[in-house]
Design a protein around this motif. Structure first.
Motif, PDB file in Angstrom:
ATOM      1  N   GLN A  51      14.373   8.841   7.023  1.00  0.00           N
ATOM      2  CA  GLN A  51      14.503   9.747   5.885  1.00  0.00           C
ATOM      3  C   GLN A  51      15.933   9.731   5.363  1.00  0.00           C
ATOM      4  O   GLN A  51      16.870   9.465   6.119  1.00  0.00           O
ATOM      5  CB  GLN A  51      14.168  11.192   6.307  1.00  0.00           C
ATOM      6  N   THR A  52      16.092  10.064   4.088  1.00  0.00           N
ATOM      7  CA  THR A  52      17.430  10.278   3.543  1.00  0.00           C
ATOM      8  C   THR A  52      17.869  11.678   3.954  1.00  0.00           C
ATOM      9  O   THR A  52      17.056  12.499   4.381  1.00  0.00           O
ATOM     10  CB  THR A  52      17.448  10.173   2.007  1.00  0.00           C
ATOM     11  N   MET A  53      19.149  11.967   3.794  1.00  0.00           N
ATOM     12  CA  MET A  53      19.654  13.299   4.115  1.00  0.00           C
ATOM     13  C   MET A  53      18.975  14.351   3.237  1.00  0.00           C
ATOM     14  O   MET A  53      18.622  15.434   3.713  1.00  0.00           O
ATOM     15  CB  MET A  53      21.168  13.356   3.911  1.00  0.00           C
ATOM     16  N   THR A  54      18.767  14.028   1.968  1.00  0.00           N
ATOM     17  CA  THR A  54      18.108  14.958   1.051  1.00  0.00           C
ATOM     18  C   THR A  54      16.680  15.243   1.505  1.00  0.00           C
ATOM     19  O   THR A  54      16.239  16.400   1.510  1.00  0.00           O
ATOM     20  CB  THR A  54      18.112  14.392  -0.386  1.00  0.00           C
TER      21      THR A  54
ATOM     22  N   LYS B 130      21.220  -0.674  -1.165  1.00  0.00           N
ATOM     23  CA  LYS B 130      22.325  -0.448  -0.222  1.00  0.00           C
ATOM     24  C   LYS B 130      23.086   0.850  -0.487  1.00  0.00           C
ATOM     25  O   LYS B 130      23.864   1.294   0.340  1.00  0.00           O
ATOM     26  CB  LYS B 130      23.303  -1.634  -0.253  1.00  0.00           C
ATOM     27  N   ARG B 131      22.872   1.476  -1.644  1.00  0.00           N
ATOM     28  CA  ARG B 131      23.566   2.734  -1.955  1.00  0.00           C
ATOM     29  C   ARG B 131      22.960   3.902  -1.196  1.00  0.00           C
ATOM     30  O   ARG B 131      23.612   4.922  -1.015  1.00  0.00           O
ATOM     31  CB  ARG B 131      23.489   3.036  -3.466  1.00  0.00           C
ATOM     32  N   ILE B 132      21.727   3.754  -0.764  1.00  0.00           N
ATOM     33  CA  ILE B 132      21.017   4.864  -0.112  1.00  0.00           C
ATOM     34  C   ILE B 132      21.162   4.772   1.406  1.00  0.00           C
ATOM     35  O   ILE B 132      20.878   3.745   2.011  1.00  0.00           O
ATOM     36  CB  ILE B 132      19.524   4.864  -0.510  1.00  0.00           C
ATOM     37  N   ILE B 133      21.602   5.885   1.993  1.00  0.00           N
ATOM     38  CA  ILE B 133      21.754   5.986   3.444  1.00  0.00           C
ATOM     39  C   ILE B 133      20.514   6.686   4.002  1.00  0.00           C
ATOM     40  O   ILE B 133      20.097   7.726   3.503  1.00  0.00           O
ATOM     41  CB  ILE B 133      23.005   6.811   3.822  1.00  0.00           C
ATOM     42  N   ILE B 134      19.946   6.092   5.040  1.00  0.00           N
ATOM     43  CA  ILE B 134      18.797   6.706   5.704  1.00  0.00           C
ATOM     44  C   ILE B 134      19.173   7.055   7.143  1.00  0.00           C
ATOM     45  O   ILE B 134      20.078   6.466   7.724  1.00  0.00           O
ATOM     46  CB  ILE B 134      17.561   5.774   5.685  1.00  0.00           C
ATOM     47  N   VAL B 135      18.458   8.017   7.690  1.00  0.00           N
ATOM     48  CA  VAL B 135      18.660   8.422   9.077  1.00  0.00           C
ATOM     49  C   VAL B 135      17.456   7.931   9.866  1.00  0.00           C
ATOM     50  O   VAL B 135      16.308   8.118   9.460  1.00  0.00           O
ATOM     51  CB  VAL B 135      18.793   9.954   9.198  1.00  0.00           C
TER      52      VAL B 135
END
Length: 141
Positions: A46-49, A84-89
């Motif tokens: 998931q993304t942080m959002t 690549k701009r999106i960070i996922i956890v």
């Protein structure tokens, strides 16, 4: 009747949750961190959002939880392959191990409780719970 059903379900879920969380005493994880890990376990990366929305907490709070879990090796942040701009956890193997251990503890507890039921009662219980679950899902719950 509805009030009684809600009360029973809440009480049962709470007791099972508490039993499973006994495992957390073995790890440096708070209940809030565990909730985040559990979301990743069942929903995937998931993304942080997305995590903030799922948990109903501020993004800054989510960031703090993720940072502490990342420092302990339970989760990691990665860049999405297609953007690549999106960070996922992502939950790590170490994080999965904790969740698996908690789930196993919950199952052990339920098995112990179900020893008080004969096979027919167990089948009826499962059937009614499946029916309730399906009805809840149909109504968007």
């Amino acid at each position: 009747m509805s009030k009684k059903v809600e009360n029973l379900l809440r009480d049962i879920c709470f007791r099972i949750k508490v039993k499973g969380r006994e495992v957390l005493k073995e790890f440096p994880i708070t209940p809030a961190q565990f909730d985040l890990m559990q979301k990743l376990y069942f929903a995937g990366e998931q993304t942080m959002t997305e995590l903030s929305r799922m948990l109903g907490i501020a993004k800054s709070t989510t960031t703090g939880l993720v940072s502490r879990l990342e420092n302990e090796g339970f989760v990691e942040r990665k860049r999405r392959k297609n953007d690549k701009r999106i960070i996922i956890v992502v939950l790590t193997k170490k994080g999965e191990y904790v969740i698996d251990k908690v789930i196993f503890k919950r199952i052990e507890f339920v098995e112990e409780v179900l020893k008080d039921f004969d096979n027919n009662s167990k089948e009826v219980l499962v059937s009614l719970l499946e029916k309730l679950n399906n009805s809840v899902k149909r109504r968007g719950g």
